[in-house]
Design a protein around this motif. Structure first.
Motif, PDB file in Angstrom:
ATOM      1  N   LEU A 144       0.711  -1.537   0.055  1.00  0.00           N
ATOM      2  CA  LEU A 144       0.464   0.084   0.093  1.00  0.00           C
ATOM      3  C   LEU A 144       0.821   1.112  -0.322  1.00  0.00           C
ATOM      4  CD1 LEU A 144      -3.011  -1.133   2.161  1.00  0.00           C
ATOM      5  CD2 LEU A 144      -3.135  -0.933   0.014  1.00  0.00           C
ATOM      6  N   LEU A 145       2.018   0.761   0.224  1.00  0.00           N
ATOM      7  CA  LEU A 145       3.188   2.378   0.396  1.00  0.00           C
ATOM      8  C   LEU A 145       3.310   2.571  -0.570  1.00  0.00           C
ATOM      9  CD1 LEU A 145       4.163   4.962   2.924  1.00  0.00           C
ATOM     10  CD2 LEU A 145       6.043   2.623   2.993  1.00  0.00           C
ATOM     11  N   ARG A 146       3.737   1.926  -1.525  1.00  0.00           N
ATOM     12  CA  ARG A 146       3.651   1.992  -3.061  1.00  0.00           C
ATOM     13  C   ARG A 146       2.587   1.874  -3.834  1.00  0.00           C
ATOM     14  NH1 ARG A 146       8.828  -0.844  -4.967  1.00  0.00           N
ATOM     15  NH2 ARG A 146       9.520   0.373  -6.438  1.00  0.00           N
ATOM     16  N   GLU A 147       1.565   1.722  -3.306  1.00  0.00           N
ATOM     17  CA  GLU A 147       0.269   1.634  -4.406  1.00  0.00           C
ATOM     18  C   GLU A 147      -0.414   3.324  -4.230  1.00  0.00           C
ATOM     19  OE1 GLU A 147       0.454   0.103  -7.391  1.00  0.00           O
ATOM     20  OE2 GLU A 147       1.871  -1.533  -6.934  1.00  0.00           O
ATOM     21  N   ILE A 148      -0.752   2.924  -3.343  1.00  0.00           N
ATOM     22  CA  ILE A 148      -1.996   4.255  -2.995  1.00  0.00           C
ATOM     23  C   ILE A 148      -1.113   6.048  -3.871  1.00  0.00           C
ATOM     24  CG2 ILE A 148      -2.747   6.056  -1.371  1.00  0.00           C
ATOM     25  CD1 ILE A 148      -3.096   3.449   0.585  1.00  0.00           C
ATOM     26  N   PRO A 193      -0.146   0.451   6.415  1.00  0.00           N
ATOM     27  CA  PRO A 193       0.452   1.907   7.441  1.00  0.00           C
ATOM     28  C   PRO A 193      -0.827   2.784   8.001  1.00  0.00           C
ATOM     29  CG  PRO A 193       0.680   2.054   4.425  1.00  0.00           C
ATOM     30  CD  PRO A 193       0.177   0.645   4.445  1.00  0.00           C
ATOM     31  N   HIS A 194      -0.171   3.349   8.268  1.00  0.00           N
ATOM     32  CA  HIS A 194      -1.352   4.596   9.056  1.00  0.00           C
ATOM     33  C   HIS A 194      -1.329   5.884   7.991  1.00  0.00           C
ATOM     34  CE1 HIS A 194      -2.139   2.092  12.401  1.00  0.00           C
ATOM     35  NE2 HIS A 194      -0.489   1.601  12.924  1.00  0.00           N
ATOM     36  N   LYS A 195      -0.235   6.379   7.702  1.00  0.00           N
ATOM     37  CA  LYS A 195      -0.474   7.211   6.490  1.00  0.00           C
ATOM     38  C   LYS A 195       0.291   6.941   5.443  1.00  0.00           C
ATOM     39  CE  LYS A 195      -0.805  10.598  10.760  1.00  0.00           C
ATOM     40  NZ  LYS A 195       0.497  11.456  11.499  1.00  0.00           N
ATOM     41  N   VAL A 196       0.417   7.272   4.367  1.00  0.00           N
ATOM     42  CA  VAL A 196       1.242   6.915   3.121  1.00  0.00           C
ATOM     43  C   VAL A 196       1.394   8.756   3.132  1.00  0.00           C
ATOM     44  CG1 VAL A 196       0.710   6.143   1.315  1.00  0.00           C
ATOM     45  CG2 VAL A 196       0.100   5.235   2.851  1.00  0.00           C
ATOM     46  N   PRO A 197       2.087   8.952   2.193  1.00  0.00           N
ATOM     47  CA  PRO A 197       2.744  10.146   1.928  1.00  0.00           C
ATOM     48  C   PRO A 197       2.248  10.842  -0.085  1.00  0.00           C
ATOM     49  CG  PRO A 197       4.920   9.273   2.535  1.00  0.00           C
ATOM     50  CD  PRO A 197       3.740   8.440   3.465  1.00  0.00           C
ATOM     51  N   VAL A 198       1.681  11.539  -0.193  1.00  0.00           N
ATOM     52  CA  VAL A 198       1.531  11.325  -1.624  1.00  0.00           C
ATOM     53  C   VAL A 198       1.927  12.876  -2.497  1.00  0.00           C
ATOM     54  CG1 VAL A 198      -0.704   9.367  -1.590  1.00  0.00           C
ATOM     55  CG2 VAL A 198      -1.190  11.880  -1.199  1.00  0.00           C
ATOM     56  N   THR A 199       1.459  12.897  -3.096  1.00  0.00           N
ATOM     57  CA  THR A 199       1.785  14.342  -3.609  1.00  0.00           C
ATOM     58  C   THR A 199       1.337  15.287  -2.692  1.00  0.00           C
ATOM     59  OG1 THR A 199       2.260  13.110  -5.976  1.00  0.00           O
ATOM     60  CG2 THR A 199       2.143  15.832  -5.921  1.00  0.00           C
ATOM     61  N   GLY A 200       1.517  16.173  -2.314  1.00  0.00           N
ATOM     62  CA  GLY A 200       1.113  17.412  -1.653  1.00  0.00           C
ATOM     63  C   GLY A 200       0.002  17.232  -0.306  1.00  0.00           C
ATOM     64  N   HIS A 201       0.473  15.884   0.067  1.00  0.00           N
ATOM     65  CA  HIS A 201      -0.539  15.672   1.331  1.00  0.00           C
ATOM     66  C   HIS A 201       0.030  14.046   1.985  1.00  0.00           C
ATOM     67  CE1 HIS A 201      -3.518  13.866  -1.676  1.00  0.00           C
ATOM     68  NE2 HIS A 201      -4.156  13.282  -0.424  1.00  0.00           N
ATOM     69  N   ARG A 258      -9.381  14.728 -10.528  1.00  0.00           N
ATOM     70  CA  ARG A 258     -10.416  14.088 -10.782  1.00  0.00           C
ATOM     71  C   ARG A 258     -11.599  14.274  -9.916  1.00  0.00           C
ATOM     72  NH1 ARG A 258     -10.734   8.687 -14.549  1.00  0.00           N
ATOM     73  NH2 ARG A 258      -8.507   8.975 -14.322  1.00  0.00           N
ATOM     74  N   TRP A 259     -11.317  13.708  -8.734  1.00  0.00           N
ATOM     75  CA  TRP A 259     -12.225  13.561  -7.900  1.00  0.00           C
ATOM     76  C   TRP A 259     -12.313  14.778  -7.018  1.00  0.00           C
ATOM     77  CZ3 TRP A 259     -16.536  10.845  -8.577  1.00  0.00           C
ATOM     78  CH2 TRP A 259     -16.381   9.904 -10.137  1.00  0.00           C
ATOM     79  N   GLY A 260     -11.442  15.564  -6.860  1.00  0.00           N
ATOM     80  CA  GLY A 260     -11.039  16.146  -5.249  1.00  0.00           C
ATOM     81  C   GLY A 260      -9.905  15.328  -4.314  1.00  0.00           C
ATOM     82  N   ARG A 261      -9.177  15.883  -3.154  1.00  0.00           N
ATOM     83  CA  ARG A 261      -8.192  15.260  -2.749  1.00  0.00           C
ATOM     84  C   ARG A 261      -8.536  13.355  -2.128  1.00  0.00           C
ATOM     85  NH1 ARG A 261      -4.445  18.796   1.384  1.00  0.00           N
ATOM     86  NH2 ARG A 261      -3.385  18.842  -0.997  1.00  0.00           N
ATOM     87  N   ILE A 262      -8.377  12.861  -2.222  1.00  0.00           N
ATOM     88  CA  ILE A 262      -8.485  11.823  -1.413  1.00  0.00           C
ATOM     89  C   ILE A 262      -7.259  12.312  -0.176  1.00  0.00           C
ATOM     90  CG2 ILE A 262      -7.618   9.477  -1.218  1.00  0.00           C
ATOM     91  CD1 ILE A 262      -9.765  10.580  -3.807  1.00  0.00           C
ATOM     92  N   THR A 263      -7.803  11.715   0.430  1.00  0.00           N
ATOM     93  CA  THR A 263      -8.043  11.921   2.660  1.00  0.00           C
ATOM     94  C   THR A 263      -7.650  10.596   3.054  1.00  0.00           C
ATOM     95  OG1 THR A 263     -10.030  12.475   3.269  1.00  0.00           O
ATOM     96  CG2 THR A 263      -8.951  13.886   2.753  1.00  0.00           C
ATOM     97  N   ARG A 264      -8.742   9.219   2.653  1.00  0.00           N
ATOM     98  CA  ARG A 264      -8.890   8.898   3.541  1.00  0.00           C
ATOM     99  C   ARG A 264      -8.624   7.095   2.513  1.00  0.00           C
ATOM    100  NH1 ARG A 264      -8.285   7.510   8.541  1.00  0.00           N
ATOM    101  NH2 ARG A 264      -8.587   9.298   9.466  1.00  0.00           N
ATOM    102  N   VAL A 265      -8.060   6.285   3.187  1.00  0.00           N
ATOM    103  CA  VAL A 265      -8.402   5.105   2.257  1.00  0.00           C
ATOM    104  C   VAL A 265      -8.887   4.442   3.462  1.00  0.00           C
ATOM    105  CG1 VAL A 265      -7.332   3.105   0.992  1.00  0.00           C
ATOM    106  CG2 VAL A 265      -6.883   6.016   0.600  1.00  0.00           C
ATOM    107  N   ILE A 266      -9.802   3.092   3.312  1.00  0.00           N
ATOM    108  CA  ILE A 266      -9.739   2.230   3.763  1.00  0.00           C
ATOM    109  C   ILE A 266     -10.224   0.538   3.312  1.00  0.00           C
ATOM    110  CG2 ILE A 266     -11.677   1.147   6.047  1.00  0.00           C
ATOM    111  CD1 ILE A 266     -13.067   4.640   5.310  1.00  0.00           C
TER     112      ILE A 266
END
Length: 182
Positions: free
Chosen positions: A44-48, A76-84, A58-66
């Motif tokens: 998940l750390l690599r894929e998210i 992982p509890h948190k995944v760094p992505v582009t900008g957040h 397209r859909w707006g900032r994704i804040t949470r994945v379940i």
């Protein structure tokens, strides 16, 4: 003892390829799934990051994945992505093991079928198309079960065709007739 951090390894781990994703058309009839995602691994750390990069614009900032932990060895509890940062949570009993839920400030919720990384491309294409049908009442596990039944039926047909090509029933009948009757 001192420890050093190799930032090149961290960058390589966090960089990701474009997401393999299919989505229902915007403003289409709601269904149980909003599309499908075919990750390249179970990391998940690599894929998210690739998934959120494809969806944020397209859909707006994704804040949470379940996720359901059944198919993810490490969550992982948190995944760094582009900008957040995206927060990751899980539900074992309550969530379909083949589904991923994404939460966004603007869209609200997206439910995606997760196609296992080891899935053959033709099967993945069928699953991606089926999950993106507007208004579909198919569940993620239902689609996966249908695909497994189709694959099993194709394997049985293949074995039967091989049996017939190798002589099949005619060859077996010939073998039986060569044995003396009692």
């Amino acid at each position: 003892m001192t420890a050093t951090i190799d930032h090149a390894i961290i960058e390589e781990r966090l960089s990701s390829a474009p997401a393999r994703l299919s989505l229902t058309p915007p403003a289409s009839a709601p269904g149980l799934l909003d599309g499908a995602w075919w990750p390249r691994s179970r990391d998940l750390l690599r894929e998210i990051p690739g998934l959120t990069d494809a969806l944020d614009a397209r859909w707006g900032r994704i804040t949470r994945v379940i996720v359901n932990p059944a198919h993810w060895p490490v969550i992982p509890h948190k995944v760094p992505v582009t900008g957040h940062i995206v927060h990751v949570g899980w539900f074992a009993a309550e969530q379909d093991p083949n589904k991923l839920i994404l939460l966004s400030y603007t869209v609200g919720r997206l439910d995606l079928l997760v196609i296992p990384p080891e899935t053959e491309p033709t099967a993945a294409a069928r699953l991606m198309a089926a999950a993106a049908v507007p208004g579909s009442l198919c569940t993620a596990s239902g689609l996966m079960a249908d695909e497994a039944m189709s694959r099993n039926a194709a394997e049985v047909r293949s074995r039967e065709e091989e049996w017939e090509t190798d002589g099949g029933a005619a060859s077996a009948a010939g073998l039986l007739s060569s044995y003396p009757r009692r």
